[in-house]
Design a protein around this motif. Structure first.
Motif, short mmCIF file in Angstrom:
data_model
loop_
_atom_site.label_atom_id
_atom_site.label_comp_id
_atom_site.label_asym_id
_atom_site.label_seq_id
_atom_site.Cartn_x
_atom_site.Cartn_y
_atom_site.Cartn_z
N VAL A 60 -36.26 -37.32 -36.09
CA VAL A 60 -36.64 -36.55 -37.28
C VAL A 60 -36.43 -35.05 -37.04
O VAL A 60 -35.95 -34.33 -37.92
CB VAL A 60 -38.12 -36.84 -37.65
N LYS A 61 -36.76 -34.56 -35.86
CA LYS A 61 -36.61 -33.13 -35.55
C LYS A 61 -35.14 -32.70 -35.52
O LYS A 61 -34.79 -31.57 -35.90
CB LYS A 61 -37.27 -32.82 -34.21
N LEU A 62 -34.26 -33.59 -35.06
CA LEU A 62 -32.86 -33.21 -34.88
C LEU A 62 -32.01 -33.41 -36.13
O LEU A 62 -30.93 -32.83 -36.23
CB LEU A 62 -32.25 -34.01 -33.73
N MET A 63 -32.49 -34.21 -37.07
CA MET A 63 -31.66 -34.49 -38.25
C MET A 63 -31.19 -33.23 -38.97
O MET A 63 -30.00 -33.13 -39.35
CB MET A 63 -32.42 -35.41 -39.22
N PRO A 64 -32.03 -32.20 -39.17
CA PRO A 64 -31.53 -30.98 -39.85
C PRO A 64 -30.46 -30.24 -39.05
O PRO A 64 -29.74 -29.40 -39.60
CB PRO A 64 -32.80 -30.11 -40.00
N GLU A 65 -30.36 -30.52 -37.75
CA GLU A 65 -29.42 -29.79 -36.89
C GLU A 65 -28.04 -30.44 -36.88
O GLU A 65 -27.09 -29.84 -36.37
CB GLU A 65 -29.95 -29.75 -35.45
N TRP A 66 -27.91 -31.64 -37.44
CA TRP A 66 -26.66 -32.37 -37.28
C TRP A 66 -25.48 -31.68 -37.98
O TRP A 66 -24.34 -31.83 -37.54
CB TRP A 66 -26.81 -33.79 -37.83
N ALA A 67 -25.75 -30.97 -39.05
CA ALA A 67 -24.65 -30.33 -39.80
C ALA A 67 -24.21 -29.02 -39.16
O ALA A 67 -23.18 -28.46 -39.55
CB ALA A 67 -25.08 -30.09 -41.25
N LYS A 68 -24.96 -28.55 -38.19
CA LYS A 68 -24.63 -27.29 -37.54
C LYS A 68 -23.68 -27.51 -36.36
O LYS A 68 -23.53 -28.62 -35.87
CB LYS A 68 -25.91 -26.59 -37.06
N GLN A 69 -23.08 -26.43 -35.92
CA GLN A 69 -22.19 -26.49 -34.78
C GLN A 69 -22.99 -26.36 -33.49
O GLN A 69 -23.80 -25.44 -33.36
CB GLN A 69 -21.13 -25.38 -34.86
N HIS A 70 -22.78 -27.27 -32.58
CA HIS A 70 -23.49 -27.22 -31.31
C HIS A 70 -22.51 -27.50 -30.17
O HIS A 70 -21.47 -28.13 -30.35
CB HIS A 70 -24.61 -28.26 -31.26
N ASN A 71 -22.88 -27.00 -28.99
CA ASN A 71 -22.11 -27.28 -27.79
C ASN A 71 -23.07 -27.69 -26.68
O ASN A 71 -24.29 -27.50 -26.78
CB ASN A 71 -21.32 -26.04 -27.35
N GLY A 72 -22.52 -28.25 -25.64
CA GLY A 72 -23.32 -28.58 -24.47
C GLY A 72 -24.18 -29.82 -24.65
O GLY A 72 -23.88 -30.70 -25.47
N PRO A 73 -25.28 -29.89 -23.91
CA PRO A 73 -26.12 -31.09 -23.90
C PRO A 73 -26.68 -31.48 -25.26
O PRO A 73 -26.80 -32.67 -25.56
CB PRO A 73 -27.27 -30.71 -22.93
N LEU A 74 -27.03 -30.50 -26.10
CA LEU A 74 -27.59 -30.83 -27.41
C LEU A 74 -26.58 -31.59 -28.27
O LEU A 74 -26.93 -32.54 -28.97
CB LEU A 74 -28.04 -29.57 -28.15
N LEU A 75 -25.31 -31.19 -28.17
CA LEU A 75 -24.26 -31.90 -28.91
C LEU A 75 -24.16 -33.35 -28.41
O LEU A 75 -24.03 -34.29 -29.21
CB LEU A 75 -22.92 -31.20 -28.75
N ASP A 76 -24.25 -33.52 -27.11
CA ASP A 76 -24.19 -34.87 -26.54
C ASP A 76 -25.36 -35.72 -27.04
O ASP A 76 -25.19 -36.89 -27.38
CB ASP A 76 -24.22 -34.81 -25.01
N VAL A 77 -26.55 -35.10 -27.07
CA VAL A 77 -27.74 -35.83 -27.54
C VAL A 77 -27.57 -36.27 -28.99
O VAL A 77 -27.89 -37.41 -29.36
CB VAL A 77 -29.01 -34.97 -27.37
N ILE A 78 -27.07 -35.37 -29.84
CA ILE A 78 -26.88 -35.71 -31.25
C ILE A 78 -25.90 -36.85 -31.40
O ILE A 78 -26.11 -37.78 -32.19
CB ILE A 78 -26.42 -34.46 -32.03
N TYR A 79 -24.82 -36.82 -30.65
CA TYR A 79 -23.85 -37.91 -30.70
C TYR A 79 -24.49 -39.24 -30.26
O TYR A 79 -24.26 -40.28 -30.87
CB TYR A 79 -22.64 -37.59 -29.81
N MET A 80 -25.27 -39.18 -29.20
CA MET A 80 -25.89 -40.41 -28.70
C MET A 80 -26.88 -40.98 -29.70
O MET A 80 -26.97 -42.20 -29.89
CB MET A 80 -26.56 -40.15 -27.35
#
Length: 219
Positions: free
Chosen positions: A190-210
């Motif tokens: 629930v916390k990460l859903m608003p972040e999915w449309a943003k550009q991310h790099n590094g571990p956070l991007l990996d977490v969103i993909y997983m």
């Protein structure tokens, strides 16, 4: 030397303990965090919900092992054998009377819920033949848990008066660690859903993909 009826009686305790565990697992999923667990599975593949159904079916089948006369672990038959055995070493002078009362109570339970459990087992769970006349039967959790508690109490009455001991069947009312992990995962989701449309790099991007069930681009 342990007699056959003593061995079966000890196995009844194992059956009752297994039923207590099944009850605890079922109640965990039906508790206050049930919606969190469902969200963790996206509401589409309700694995835990199906598991609860299977747990309850197994619970019914286990109870049938001690409820019906033709079963090897029929509790009333075992209690009657102890009552009629001249070699039974009774705990006190009232023991035979108390075991006799327990046998009468077991008979009452069989008369009260026997048809329901038998129909569920024979026509729905264990032998679901499509050419049979399937009866609509209902067994609530409330009744099922009461039957289990009665069996546990009667087992201990017999156990005390025949062997001068009792068994604790209670399980601490705490949720399985797997469900706690699912609840934690759902909160992160629930916390990460608003972040999915943003550009991310590094571990956070990996977490969103997983979390999306996809392979991270860096792997």
């Amino acid at each position: 030397m342990v007699t056959n009826k003593e061995k079966k009686f000890a196995e009844v305790a194992q059956i009752l303990a297994r039923c207590e565990q099944l009850k605890s697992d079922i109640r965990s999923f039906l508790g206050e965090n049930s919606q969190i667990y469902r969200r963790a599975f996206n509401g589409n593949n309700d694995l835990l919900g199906r598991s609860n159904v299977y747990f309850f079916q197994l619970f019914v089948l286990q109870i049938c092992m001690i409820l019906f006369e033709k079963e090897h672990h029929h509790l009333r038959t075992l209690a009657t054998k102890f009552l009629l055995d001249p070699n039974t070493n009774w705990t006190n002078e009232n023991s035979k009377v108390e075991v006799g009362k327990a046998i009468d109570w077991l008979k009452e339970i069989e008369n009260e819920v026997g048809d329901t459990f038998r129909t569920l087992r024979d026509k729905h769970f264990a032998h679901r033949d499509f050419n049979r006349d399937l009866k609509d039967v209902a067994l609530s959790y409330e009744v099922a848990w009461r039957v289990l508690l009665n069996f546990q109490e009667l087992f201990n009455i017999i156990n005390y008066h025949v062997f001068n001991r009792t068994v604790r069947f209670e399980i601490l009312d705490r949720e399985p660690v797997e469900l706690k992990h699912l609840a934690r995962f759902a909160r992160i989701w629930v916390k990460l859903m608003p972040e999915w449309a943003k550009q991310h790099n590094g571990p956070l991007l990996d977490v969103i993909y997983m979390i999306k069930g996809k392979t991270p681009p860096n792997q």
